[in-house]
Design an enzyme around this catalytic site. Sequence first.
Site, short mmCIF file in Angstrom:
data_model
loop_
_atom_site.label_atom_id
_atom_site.label_comp_id
_atom_site.label_asym_id
_atom_site.label_seq_id
_atom_site.Cartn_x
_atom_site.Cartn_y
_atom_site.Cartn_z
N HIS A 104 30.27 -23.07 120.01
CA HIS A 104 29.92 -24.47 120.24
C HIS A 104 30.42 -24.92 121.59
O HIS A 104 31.20 -24.22 122.24
CB HIS A 104 30.49 -25.36 119.13
N ARG A 161 32.97 -40.22 125.01
CA ARG A 161 33.07 -39.57 123.71
C ARG A 161 34.53 -39.28 123.42
O ARG A 161 35.28 -38.83 124.29
CB ARG A 161 32.27 -38.27 123.70
#
Length: 330
Positions: free
Chosen positions: A257, A268
């Site tokens: 990932h 974020r």
Amino acid sequence: MVVPSPNHPIHNQKERIKSIGVPVIDLSNKRSIVSDSIVKACEEYGFFKVINHGISKDIISNMENEAHDFFAKPSREKLKAGPATPLGYGIKNIGFNGDFGEVEYLLLHTNPHSISQRSKSISNDPIKFSNVVNDYIEAVRDLTCEMLELIAEGLWVPDKSIFSKLIRDVDSDSIIRINHYPSSLQHMSNNNNRIGFGAHTDPQILNLLRSNDVDGFQISVEDGVWVPVPSDPAAFYVNVGDALQALTNGRFSSVKHRVLTNSNKSTRMSMIYFGTPPLHACISPIPELVTPQKPSQYRPFTWAEYKKATYALRLSDQRLNLFSVQQQSE
């Protein structure tokens, strides 16, 4: 593979983005259904989303507020909590081998004494910070262990605690990481995405991720194919780590990932609990998953050995290959 420089947008013509739905596990369903669904998700994706997880909004919001307060501080104040060697505050440098990303982060051991000591350089109210972090850790650890026990049930392993007891151990090496990513607009005049955290697998057993409502997280379902995972602040995302791949003799895959910085005005923030065994724990395929048809794929190793290998390599390196029985015999 070398992680791209954060000074440049991603230009990899071999990459493809594919929109597919990741598995969603509703923990309020019948236990046998949940157990089977988690095993299937770990086999097919190494990743899934958990809803109706039972962790209170207060525990989550309190933790998030403490993180926001820290990252809102001036740089000189945040640097007092660093450098991350590996615990503490870090910025852009990821690990010890030249990996960089558009990220600043806090990395904490889950041991309460360690948190108490670290909190003095992190928060203006260290007692409150310690209490909030410990409450969050207890909640996510319990959820992680519950899912590991569901996995054991789904694999028909007699000892349902065979995985979870490694994390519940008083000497567990579990950690919690809080990542804060700027928007790409803060650094660029165009909207091209940049690497926030480069492509990698996680070395631990099972990990819980929660983020705010800003996207950027992606998983790789096959070489060169990336699947964007939409953020859901009400849910947790769970991924298989290298240690669980070894423990299940390769039946589960540790998912690769990465995180891209967002090309809008939002930043974020994510909070990840890494469920980890003690340093002395021996990692090897459990007997129930070793058969004449599928002999052991990995030699036994301790978590201390694997942790050392992790620190010695780059983010994208395939660490688990070093402990492969096939590689050892070649």
